[in-house]
Design an enzyme around this catalytic site. Structure first.
Site, PDB file in Angstrom:
ATOM      1  N   ASP A  83      27.745  24.116   1.384  1.00 55.68           N
ATOM      2  CA  ASP A  83      28.841  23.434   2.068  1.00 55.68           C
ATOM      3  C   ASP A  83      29.832  22.857   1.062  1.00 55.68           C
ATOM      4  O   ASP A  83      31.047  23.066   1.170  1.00 55.68           O
ATOM      5  CB  ASP A  83      28.260  22.326   2.954  1.00 55.68           C
ATOM      6  CG  ASP A  83      29.326  21.488   3.627  1.00 55.68           C
ATOM      7  OD1 ASP A  83      29.817  21.896   4.686  1.00 55.68           O
ATOM      8  OD2 ASP A  83      29.670  20.411   3.082  1.00 55.68           O
ATOM      9  N   LYS A  87      34.011  23.826   0.042  1.00 54.53           N
ATOM     10  CA  LYS A  87      35.067  22.823  -0.031  1.00 54.53           C
ATOM     11  C   LYS A  87      35.679  22.768  -1.429  1.00 54.53           C
ATOM     12  O   LYS A  87      36.894  22.587  -1.579  1.00 54.53           O
ATOM     13  CB  LYS A  87      34.505  21.467   0.380  1.00 54.53           C
ATOM     14  CG  LYS A  87      34.059  21.429   1.841  1.00 54.53           C
ATOM     15  CD  LYS A  87      33.268  20.175   2.168  1.00 54.53           C
ATOM     16  CE  LYS A  87      32.801  20.182   3.608  1.00 54.53           C
ATOM     17  NZ  LYS A  87      31.950  19.009   3.941  1.00 54.53           N
TER      18      LYS A  87
END
Length: 430
Positions: free
Chosen positions: A199, A203
């Protein structure tokens, strides 16, 4: 008053349902801000029966039919790559603007989607894809576009930040803190994407691409998770007046004849004096350094239905204003085209804890291994335990591959019983 801006939603889960609620409850205010009302014309879901609070005539399981309607904006809050990517390319190609919270898709295919938006005369906004409610992408791409950004470093995953905060503050083990995070709803039943750093890596790719005007995808990001972080690591960090955080780091680094980008995600020891060190619980924060503006800090809730919906709706308002003005937002510039430097060539610092025999000559032999690989030692701490001793070594900055090679040599050494832990150190000057 202009004609309504017609909005279609793909997905109506935790975030999507909040978007619907906000559009409905704030209808008058949104109309005044935009100059035209927002009208939801359809919501694509897999199981309409699970959405009793939504008007049945808005719900559909047929995405193709929904996209064929007369719509102005598609809000995508489903997640995943396909078939979502194909749906969004279709919408953009037809001149329909897209607002997405899909970090994985943007990190993998953001430039392709941006090209489709440009060709179709549409907008592509995805503020909610990074750090939830925290406004960070637009400040990087618009507010700081006249500046030169040198580093973006952030805590961009709330689940891992909660786990590491509990390990630091309460002395919890990794498994205990993960169990707490699961019970509180911070961690998914399968926490792999969070605890293994996937994750955060998505980003980081998005942040780096915007900050340094260069194409960066998730596969370019060096990634390590937090599952190997131990209570002993946390204790060692505390002795150095540091705390451990999972950091997404994007920075300009010197390269042969010019510059490159280093993009990496890993747990690191961070001095408690650093602004990011005090970010606790499941909060997110992004620390930016720019040549003219200096250091900047963005802090807030990085996940959750309402915070993420706030970012989504901010993008919807921006897109809708563009529709009313018959214009489009600025395209992201990728003019720099800086290469991504491999992790091995990236300068870092290490904290290395060794279990060694407590006898004369061991420290000198260990130090010689560091010297042989061109790694300078900053500090050494030795604690005797009978015939054993623990050596804790903190290095100066050196190429990561040199540090990794040193650790491998130490693992093979007869003088080293065990390499207890290896962790990078960030936020120090040398």
């Amino acid at each position: 008053m202009s004609t309504p801006i017609k909005v279609a939603l793909l997905g109506c889960g935790t975030v999507g349902s909040e978007v619907v609620r906000l559009i409905t409850e704030q209808s008058d205010d949104l109309t005044a801000r935009i100059g035209a009302p927002l009208q939801i014309v359809g919501i694509a879901v897999r199981r309409p029966e699970r959405h009793p609070d939504v008007s049945p005539e808005l719900l559909t399981t047929d995405v193709d039919a929904l996209l064929a309607k007369d719509i102005d904006v598609v809000v995508e809050v489903i997640g995943g790559i396909e078939p979502v990517k194909s749906w969004l390319l279709r919408a953009l190609g037809a001149g329909v603007s897209v607002v997405s919270a899909n970090k994985a898709l943007v990190a993998e295919a953001g430039d392709e989607l941006q090209a489709a938006a440009a060709a179709g005369g549409a907008d592509l906004y995805y503020e909610a894809a990074v750090a939830g409610a925290i406004p960070i992408l637009r400040p990087l791409s618009e507010s700081l576009t006249g500046d030169r950004i040198t580093q973006v470093m952030g805590i961009v995953n709330g689940t891992t930040n909660y786990i590491l905060s509990r390990m630091d503050e309460a002395g919890s083990s990794f498994s205990e803190a993960l169990s707490e995070a699961t019970d509180l709803g911070y961690a998914e039943a399968d926490p792999t994407a969070d605890v293994d750093g996937f994750d955060a890596a998505s980003k980081a790719a998005i942040l780096a691409g915007i900050a340094f005007h260069s194409p960066v995808v998730a596969a370019d990001v060096y990634r390590e998770g937090i599952s190997a972080v131990t209570a002993a690591d946390v204790a060692s960090a505390r002795e150095m007046d540091c705390t451990i955080k999972l950091l997404a780091i994007c920075e300009r680094v010197p390269d042969e004849g010019g510059e490159a980008i280093s993009v990496r995600v890993y747990p690191a020891m961070l001095p408690r004096s650093h602004p990011l060190a005090s970010v606790g619980d499941a909060f997110n924060a992004v620390y930016v350094e720019a040549e003219a503006a200096g250091p900047l800090m963005f802090y807030g809730k990085g996940a959750g239905g309402a915070p993420t919906a706030s970012a989504v709706l901010g993008d919807v308002v921006a897109v809708a204003r563009n529709k009313v003005a018959r214009s489009n937002g600025a395209q992201l510039a990728r003019y720099a085209g800086l290469p991504v430097r491999p992790m091995g060539k990236t300068p870092t610092r290490y904290h290395v804890s060794l279990d060694v025999a407590d006898r004369a000559g061991v420290l000198a032999a260990v130090a010689s291994e560091f010297a042989a690989n061109g790694v300078s030692i900053s500090t050494v701490r030795q604690e005797g335990r009978g015939e054993d001793a623990q050596l804790v070594i903190v290095t100066h900055i050196a190429p990561d591959e040199a540090l990794a090679a040193t650790v491998e040599k130490l693992r093979a050494s007869d003088l080293v019983r065990d390499v207890l832990s290896v962790m990078r150190v960030e936020g120090k000057d040398s």
